[in-house]
Design a protein around this motif. Structure first.
Motif, PDB file in Angstrom:
ATOM      1  N   ALA A 126       0.747  -1.496  -0.060  1.00  0.00           N
ATOM      2  CA  ALA A 126      -0.105   0.065   0.093  1.00  0.00           C
ATOM      3  C   ALA A 126       0.831   1.465  -0.080  1.00  0.00           C
ATOM      4  O   ALA A 126       0.218   2.256  -0.315  1.00  0.00           O
ATOM      5  N   VAL A 127       2.208   1.125   0.374  1.00  0.00           N
ATOM      6  CA  VAL A 127       3.084   2.232   0.301  1.00  0.00           C
ATOM      7  C   VAL A 127       4.525   1.735  -0.277  1.00  0.00           C
ATOM      8  O   VAL A 127       4.390   0.369  -0.536  1.00  0.00           O
ATOM      9  N   HIS A 128       5.316   2.326  -0.777  1.00  0.00           N
ATOM     10  CA  HIS A 128       6.623   2.019  -0.816  1.00  0.00           C
ATOM     11  C   HIS A 128       7.510   2.184   0.257  1.00  0.00           C
ATOM     12  O   HIS A 128       7.258   3.035   0.850  1.00  0.00           O
ATOM     13  N   MET A 129       8.299   1.228   0.289  1.00  0.00           N
ATOM     14  CA  MET A 129       9.344   1.102   1.292  1.00  0.00           C
ATOM     15  C   MET A 129      10.656   0.581   0.976  1.00  0.00           C
ATOM     16  O   MET A 129      10.812  -0.072   0.385  1.00  0.00           O
ATOM     17  N   ALA A 130      11.812   1.405   1.724  1.00  0.00           N
ATOM     18  CA  ALA A 130      13.199   1.009   1.319  1.00  0.00           C
ATOM     19  C   ALA A 130      13.715   0.524   2.726  1.00  0.00           C
ATOM     20  O   ALA A 130      13.608   1.297   3.710  1.00  0.00           O
ATOM     21  N   ALA A 131      14.452  -0.376   2.816  1.00  0.00           N
ATOM     22  CA  ALA A 131      15.309  -0.716   3.986  1.00  0.00           C
ATOM     23  C   ALA A 131      16.761  -0.562   3.678  1.00  0.00           C
ATOM     24  O   ALA A 131      16.952  -0.983   2.588  1.00  0.00           O
ATOM     25  N   ILE A 132      17.458   0.349   4.378  1.00  0.00           N
ATOM     26  CA  ILE A 132      18.844   1.003   4.140  1.00  0.00           C
ATOM     27  C   ILE A 132      19.599   0.576   5.167  1.00  0.00           C
ATOM     28  O   ILE A 132      19.306   1.005   6.422  1.00  0.00           O
ATOM     29  N   ASP A 133      20.802  -0.281   5.130  1.00  0.00           N
ATOM     30  CA  ASP A 133      21.495  -0.684   6.186  1.00  0.00           C
ATOM     31  C   ASP A 133      22.848  -0.285   5.790  1.00  0.00           C
ATOM     32  O   ASP A 133      23.238  -0.306   4.957  1.00  0.00           O
ATOM     33  N   GLY A 134      23.414   0.087   7.211  1.00  0.00           N
ATOM     34  CA  GLY A 134      24.914   0.593   6.919  1.00  0.00           C
ATOM     35  C   GLY A 134      25.242   1.123   8.253  1.00  0.00           C
ATOM     36  O   GLY A 134      24.758   0.843   9.385  1.00  0.00           O
ATOM     37  N   ALA A 135      26.561   1.633   8.245  1.00  0.00           N
ATOM     38  CA  ALA A 135      27.087   2.142   9.676  1.00  0.00           C
ATOM     39  C   ALA A 135      26.332   3.486   9.900  1.00  0.00           C
ATOM     40  O   ALA A 135      25.700   4.311   9.006  1.00  0.00           O
ATOM     41  N   LEU A 167      13.885  12.728  -0.977  1.00  0.00           N
ATOM     42  CA  LEU A 167      12.715  12.028  -0.931  1.00  0.00           C
ATOM     43  C   LEU A 167      11.550  12.429  -1.565  1.00  0.00           C
ATOM     44  O   LEU A 167      11.580  13.814  -1.870  1.00  0.00           O
ATOM     45  N   PRO A 168      10.701  11.634  -2.088  1.00  0.00           N
ATOM     46  CA  PRO A 168       9.651  11.733  -2.700  1.00  0.00           C
ATOM     47  C   PRO A 168       8.572  12.660  -1.739  1.00  0.00           C
ATOM     48  O   PRO A 168       8.826  12.528  -0.331  1.00  0.00           O
ATOM     49  N   GLN A 169       7.764  13.385  -2.126  1.00  0.00           N
ATOM     50  CA  GLN A 169       6.804  14.153  -1.102  1.00  0.00           C
ATOM     51  C   GLN A 169       6.058  13.437  -0.340  1.00  0.00           C
ATOM     52  O   GLN A 169       5.553  12.259  -0.480  1.00  0.00           O
ATOM     53  N   ASP A 170       6.088  13.694   0.930  1.00  0.00           N
ATOM     54  CA  ASP A 170       5.375  12.974   2.021  1.00  0.00           C
ATOM     55  C   ASP A 170       5.980  11.589   2.508  1.00  0.00           C
ATOM     56  O   ASP A 170       5.405  11.001   3.303  1.00  0.00           O
ATOM     57  N   ALA A 171       7.400  11.383   1.930  1.00  0.00           N
ATOM     58  CA  ALA A 171       8.045  10.283   2.485  1.00  0.00           C
ATOM     59  C   ALA A 171       8.457  10.702   4.027  1.00  0.00           C
ATOM     60  O   ALA A 171       8.717  11.564   4.410  1.00  0.00           O
ATOM     61  N   ARG A 216      19.867   0.368  10.669  1.00  0.00           N
ATOM     62  CA  ARG A 216      18.956   0.196   9.566  1.00  0.00           C
ATOM     63  C   ARG A 216      17.940   1.328   9.737  1.00  0.00           C
ATOM     64  O   ARG A 216      17.433   1.730  10.936  1.00  0.00           O
ATOM     65  N   ILE A 217      17.542   1.921   8.799  1.00  0.00           N
ATOM     66  CA  ILE A 217      16.518   2.989   8.549  1.00  0.00           C
ATOM     67  C   ILE A 217      15.580   2.439   7.437  1.00  0.00           C
ATOM     68  O   ILE A 217      16.027   1.725   6.677  1.00  0.00           O
ATOM     69  N   LEU A 218      14.300   2.865   7.689  1.00  0.00           N
ATOM     70  CA  LEU A 218      13.294   2.420   6.729  1.00  0.00           C
ATOM     71  C   LEU A 218      12.818   3.801   6.097  1.00  0.00           C
ATOM     72  O   LEU A 218      12.569   4.948   6.876  1.00  0.00           O
ATOM     73  N   VAL A 219      12.605   3.678   4.814  1.00  0.00           N
ATOM     74  CA  VAL A 219      11.938   5.309   4.095  1.00  0.00           C
ATOM     75  C   VAL A 219      10.667   4.612   3.597  1.00  0.00           C
ATOM     76  O   VAL A 219      10.443   3.645   2.939  1.00  0.00           O
ATOM     77  N   ARG A 220       9.558   5.212   4.147  1.00  0.00           N
ATOM     78  CA  ARG A 220       8.162   5.038   3.603  1.00  0.00           C
ATOM     79  C   ARG A 220       7.678   5.970   2.914  1.00  0.00           C
ATOM     80  O   ARG A 220       7.462   7.195   3.274  1.00  0.00           O
ATOM     81  N   SER A 221       7.061   5.564   1.803  1.00  0.00           N
ATOM     82  CA  SER A 221       6.407   6.551   0.701  1.00  0.00           C
ATOM     83  C   SER A 221       5.235   6.405   0.028  1.00  0.00           C
ATOM     84  O   SER A 221       4.969   5.241  -0.140  1.00  0.00           O
ATOM     85  N   PRO A 222       4.191   7.209   0.016  1.00  0.00           N
ATOM     86  CA  PRO A 222       3.101   7.084  -0.405  1.00  0.00           C
ATOM     87  C   PRO A 222       3.103   6.539  -1.870  1.00  0.00           C
ATOM     88  O   PRO A 222       4.163   6.755  -2.639  1.00  0.00           O
ATOM     89  N   LEU A 223       2.288   5.723  -2.459  1.00  0.00           N
ATOM     90  CA  LEU A 223       2.334   5.016  -3.863  1.00  0.00           C
ATOM     91  C   LEU A 223       2.154   6.395  -4.651  1.00  0.00           C
ATOM     92  O   LEU A 223       1.333   7.268  -4.653  1.00  0.00           O
ATOM     93  N   GLY A 224       3.030   6.194  -5.775  1.00  0.00           N
ATOM     94  CA  GLY A 224       3.209   7.230  -6.856  1.00  0.00           C
ATOM     95  C   GLY A 224       3.658   6.235  -8.212  1.00  0.00           C
ATOM     96  O   GLY A 224       3.548   5.370  -8.140  1.00  0.00           O
ATOM     97  N   PRO A 225       4.397   7.170  -8.777  1.00  0.00           N
ATOM     98  CA  PRO A 225       5.136   6.516 -10.017  1.00  0.00           C
ATOM     99  C   PRO A 225       6.078   5.316  -9.491  1.00  0.00           C
ATOM    100  O   PRO A 225       6.668   5.390  -8.306  1.00  0.00           O
ATOM    101  N   ARG A 226       5.906   4.383 -10.337  1.00  0.00           N
ATOM    102  CA  ARG A 226       6.465   3.089  -9.508  1.00  0.00           C
ATOM    103  C   ARG A 226       7.935   2.902  -9.283  1.00  0.00           C
ATOM    104  O   ARG A 226       8.364   2.399  -8.365  1.00  0.00           O
ATOM    105  N   ALA A 227       8.458   3.906  -9.894  1.00  0.00           N
ATOM    106  CA  ALA A 227      10.114   3.919  -9.639  1.00  0.00           C
ATOM    107  C   ALA A 227      10.748   5.130  -8.935  1.00  0.00           C
ATOM    108  O   ALA A 227      11.602   5.336  -8.954  1.00  0.00           O
ATOM    109  N   GLU A 228       9.700   5.972  -8.558  1.00  0.00           N
ATOM    110  CA  GLU A 228       9.942   7.235  -7.869  1.00  0.00           C
ATOM    111  C   GLU A 228      10.841   7.295  -6.697  1.00  0.00           C
ATOM    112  O   GLU A 228      11.923   7.759  -6.587  1.00  0.00           O
ATOM    113  N   LEU A 229      10.681   6.322  -5.899  1.00  0.00           N
ATOM    114  CA  LEU A 229      11.536   6.010  -4.642  1.00  0.00           C
ATOM    115  C   LEU A 229      12.794   5.518  -5.016  1.00  0.00           C
ATOM    116  O   LEU A 229      13.742   6.052  -4.516  1.00  0.00           O
TER     117      LEU A 229
END
Length: 678
Positions: free
Chosen positions: A581-590, A603-607, A635-648
Motif C-alpha cells: 500500500a506504500v513503497h518502502m526501502a530498507a537501508i542498512d549501514g554504519a 525523498l518524494p513528497q510525504d516520504a 537500519r533505517i526505513l524510508v516509507r513513501s506513498p504510492l506514486g510513480p512505480r520507480a519514484e522512490l
C-alpha cells in the motif's frame, strides 16, 4: 579508411554507482563491423582490463581528452539487445541499483565454444508439436476469453487462482504450447527445480524435447550460454526456468507467466534484489505481452494489481472450488482435546486430527503432516491472546534488546516480562505495552519447534512407516500407500498416481506468530499448497489445521477463499501504511553512512524516515565491516506513498551515485520494497 562512427560508448561492468554510465572509446577499422551496440567488449579502465557492453556508436565524442581504443571485441553476437537494455534501465530505477548488477543476472558469462552451436534450425524443425487441449481453462470464469486474447496476441493480464485439484503444470503447458505453435514466444518462471521438472514434463506432452528450453542455475557455463544464445537468436520459442530466466531475451514474447510469486526463491539474494514478478510485470508493460500470475493463494502485491485494474482476476466459480477442495476443519490443541484419546495424547495432536490420520491410513492412503521448519522461532506476542506485539508508533514488530528473532535463540517464555521491548523498525521504547486486540499489558516470548514430530507420530502409529521431507533431504514423491509423511513447508512430496487421504497442519503458531509483515499471507500459502495435495471431499479427503477456528487465516483456509484473504490483507496494509500500500526501502549501514545518505537523498513528497535501529544479528552487511571501529550496523526505513512505480528507487539511486562519488567505502545495502522488513 575513415570510419563513419569511430566512437563506441561503453558501459563498464563494474557495479559501482558513479561508474554506471557510458565511457567513450575509439574503434579500430578491424573491429568496426563487430563492435555494434549490444556486443560485449574488453576495455582498459583506470589501468586495468574490464568487461563492458557497447551502448551505442557515435561519430563524435564529447570527451575533451585523448580516447583509448577498445582492447578487444569478444564476439559480434549482440547479447544486450534494445529490449533487454530497456528492461535493465527500468529495473535499475525501480530498485535503486546499477545496470551492471542487473546485467550479471540477465546475461550469462560468455563461453566461446557455445557460439559454434547451430542456431540456424527453425523451432518448427526441432520437433512435431501436438495440438494441445485447452478445455481446462473453461473451468475458470473468463478463462476462455483470456486464452483467446493470448492466442490473438493481445496484451491480457490475469491473476490465476488455481482450484485445489488443479494440475497446473498441464493446464499452463497447454496454453504455452498453443501460443508457441501459433508463432509466439513463451516465458514461464517458477520458484524451484522441482517445479521446473514438472512443467518441462508437462510441456513434452505437446512439444518435442528440443522445442523446450530450460534455464536454471544447475546448468554448466557452456550449456547455459548456448541456450541463452538459442533464445537470443529466436531458435528457442518456449523458455522455462527459475528466477533469472525472467530476463531471457525471448523474441516476439507473447505470453509470460510466474507461479507462486510469494515464494522467496523468486527474489535474487544479491543487489539490487530484483523479484521475478517485478521483472515480468515490467516486461509486460514494455513489450505489450500477456502476463499470468498464478498460485493457490494470492499475495497482497498481486491483489493490488487487480484492484488497480492493471490485471483481472481469473478464478473458478465457488461450486467448482467446493467440489475440488478437501474437507477442512480446525481443531484446538488444548489439554481437554488431548485427553480424549490416548493415541492423540501420545502424538501430541488433537483427537480430531488423530482420527483423520487413522481413517486415511486404514483406507490405504498416505497422510501428510506439515510442520514448521526445524529449529526454534522466538517471537513476542500478547500473553493472553497471542496476537503479535506491534509498535503503537509505526506498527512495526516489537522485540527484546539483544534478541534476534531469526537467530534460533531460545529465550524463556517469561523473558519478555524482564526487559523493556523496543520496535525493530523505528526504535520506539514500549515500557507500557498494551495489546491492540485484547488490551492485555503482558507479553510472552513464543518459542516453538517441531524436531520431535516424526518420533512422536512413530510412537502413536507403531505399525506405520514414517518418512520425512525437508532441509537437505527433500523427497520428490511417495508411493500411494499407508505412510506418514512429515514435511516442512515447500518440501511436500507428491503422491505417485494419486493424492493424500488426509493432511495435518501442526504447530500453527510457529507460522502465524512470527513477527513478520507477511506471516498470515505466507502461512495461508503454505497451508493451501499442502491442502491442494489432498483428495477432494467426495473422495474422503480431510485437512485438519490445529489452530483456533476463529482466526481470519484459518477461516480463509476453511472456506478456501484466497482472494478474500488477499483483499483483507491489502486493506489491513493500507490502514497501517505497510507495503504494497506504500513503497518502502530498507537501508542498512554504519550510523555515519546512513546519516550522510539521508542528507544526500531528495525523498518524494510525504516520504518519512523511520529509525535508525540496530540491524538484526542474523543479517550481515555486504563486504567487510569492522563493528569494533564503526559501531553496530544500523537500519533505517524510508516509507513513501504510492506514486510513480520507480519514484522512490530513482531518488535513492541518485543518492547512491552521489555517495559513491564521495568515496564512502563503508558497505551500504539498499533494498526497495523487500519482502521481509521486520
Amino acid at each position: 579508411m575513415e570510419l563513419a562512427r569511430p566512437v563506441a560508448c561503453v558501459l563498464p561492468l563494474l557495479g559501482l554507482a558513479h561508474l554506471d554510465r557510458g565511457f567513450d572509446y575509439l574503434v579500430t577499422e578491424r573491429d568496426d563491423e563487430a563492435a555494434q551496440p549490444g556486443t560485449r567488449v574488453r576495455i582498459r579502465f583506470h589501468g586495468r582490463l574490464v568487461d563492458g557492453i557497447v551502448l551505442e556508436r557515435r561519430a563524435h565524442s564529447d570527451h575533451a581528452g585523448k580516447l583509448r581504443y577498445l582492447e578487444r571485441v569478444y564476439s559480434a553476437q549482440v547479447v544486450y539487445p534494445p529490449n533487454t537494455a530497456q528492461l535493465v534501465e527500468a529495473l535499475a530505477q525501480r530498485y535503486a541499483g546499477t545496470r551492471a548488477d542487473i546485467i550479471r543476472n540477465a546475461i550469462p558469462p560468455r563461453h566461446a565454444q557455445a557460439e559454434n552451436a547451430d542456431f540456424a534450425s527453425a523451432w518448427e524443425d526441432l520437433g512435431k508439436p501436438e495440438e494441445p487441449d485447452l478445455s481446462a481453462w473453461s473451468r475458470y470464469v473468463y478463462g476462455q476469453s483470456f486464452v483467446d486474447a493470448v492466442l490473438a496476441g493481445k496484451p491480457a493480464r490475469a491473476a490465476w487462482q488455481m482450484t485445489p485439484a488443479e494440475p497446473w503444470p498441464m493446464t499452463l503447458a497447454a496454453l504455452a504450447a498453443k501460443a508457441a505453435i501459433d508463432g509466439g514466444g513463451v516465458l514461464l518462471v517458477v520458484p524451484d527445480q522441482r517445479d521446473v521438472d514438472r512443467l518441462e514434463q508437462a510441456l513434452r506432452e505437446y512439444l518435442g524435447p528440443k522445442q523446450v528450453t530450460v534455464l536454471n542455475a544447475q546448468l554448466g557455463a557452456q550449456a547455459r550460454y548456448r541456450r541463452f544464445l538459442s533464445v537470443l537468436n529466436g531458435q528457442s520459442r518456449v523458455v522455462i526456468g527459475t528466477r533469472n530466466s525472467a530476463f531471457a531475451p525471448v523474441q516476439n514474447l507473447r505470453f509470460a507467466a510466474v507461479i507462486d510469486d510469494g515464494d522467496e526463491n523468486l527474489i535474487d539474494p544479491r543487489a539490487p534484489y530484483t523479484h521475478a514478478r517485478e521483472v515480468l510485470t515490467t516486461r509486460a508493460a514494455l513489450e505489450s505481452c500477456s502476463l499470468l500470475i498464478g498460485g493457490y493463494s494470492r499475495t497482497a502485491e498481486t491483489q493490488l494489481l487487480v484492484e488497480s485494474g492493471w490485471m483481472h482476476s481469473l478464478a473458478a466459480a465457488r461450486e467448482q472450488v467446493r467440489e475440488s477442495a478437501p474437507l477442512i476443519r480446525a481443531a484446538a490443541d488444548t489439554d481437554f482435546e488431548l485427553e480424549k484419546d490416548p493415541g492423540a495424547a501420545k502424538a501430541r495432536i488433537p483427537s480430531l486430527a488423530f482420527a483423520a490420520a487413522r481413517r486415511a491410513l486404514e483406507a490405504g492412503k498416505p497422510v501428510l503432516i506439515q510442520v514448521p521448519r526445524k529449529g526454534y522461532i522466538p517471537t513476542l506476542s500478547c500473553k493472553k491472546c497471542r496476537h503479535p506485539a506491534r509498535c503503537r508508533v509505526c506498527n512495526g514488530p516489537l522485540g527484546l534488546p539483544g534478541q534476534d528473532v531469526n537467530a534460533g535463540s531460545t529465550p524463556h517464555a517469561n523473558a519478555a516480562e524482564a526487559s523493556v521491548p523496543i520496535c525493530r523498525w523505528c526504535g520506539a521504547v514500549h515500557s507500557a505495552f498494551r495489546c491492540g486486540e485484547c488490551g492485555s499489558q503482558q507479553l510472552r516470548a513464543v518459542v516453538l519447534g517441531a524436531q520431535r514430530t516424526a518420533e512422536e507420530l512413530g510412537r502413536a502409529f507403531p505399525s506405520t512407516r514414517v518418512v520425512t521431507s525437508g532441509g537437505s533431504r527433500v523427497l520428490d514423491s511417495v508411493p500411494s500407500a499407508p505412510v506418514l509423511v512429515v514435511s516442512t513447508p515447500g518440501a511436500e512430496p507428491h503422491v505417485d498416481g494419486g493424492r493424500y487421504g488426509a493432511a495435518l497442519l501442526l504447530d500453527t503458531w510457529a507460522l502465524l506468530g512470527r513477527q513478520d509483515l507477511r506471516a498470515a499471507e505466507e502461512t495461508l500459502s503454505t497451508w493451501m499448497h499442502a491442502a491442494a495435495l489432498v483428495d477432494a471431499r467426495a473422495a474422503g479427503g480431510t485437512v485438519i489445521v490445529v489452530a483456533d477456528a476463529g482466526l481470519p487465516t484459518v477461516q480463509a483456509l476453511i472456506r478456501w477463499d484466497p482472494i478474500g484473504a488477499a483483499a483483507a490483507e491489502l486493506a489491513g496494509r493500507r490502514e497501517t501504511n505497510f507495503p504494497p500500500a506504500v513503497h518502502m526501502a530498507a537501508i542498512d549501514g554504519a550510523d555515519a553512512s546512513l546519516d550522510m545518505f539521508v542528507d544526500l537523498v531528495e525523498l518524494p513528497q510525504d516520504a518519512e524516515v523511520l529509525g535508525p535501529v540496530d540491524l538484526p544479528n542474523s543479517t550481515r552487511l555486504p563486504g567487510e565491516y569492522d563493528e569494533q571501529r564503526f559501531g553496530p550496523p544500523q537500519r533505517i526505513l524510508v516509507r513513501s506513498p504510492l506514486g510513480p512505480r520507480a519514484e522512490l528507487g530513482a531518488a535513492l539511486r541518485v543518492a547512491a551515485i552521489a555517495r559513491s562519488v564521495r568515496k564512502d567505502e563503508l558497505p551500504l545495502r539498499i533494498q526497495v520494497d523487500p519482502i521481509h522488513i521486520g
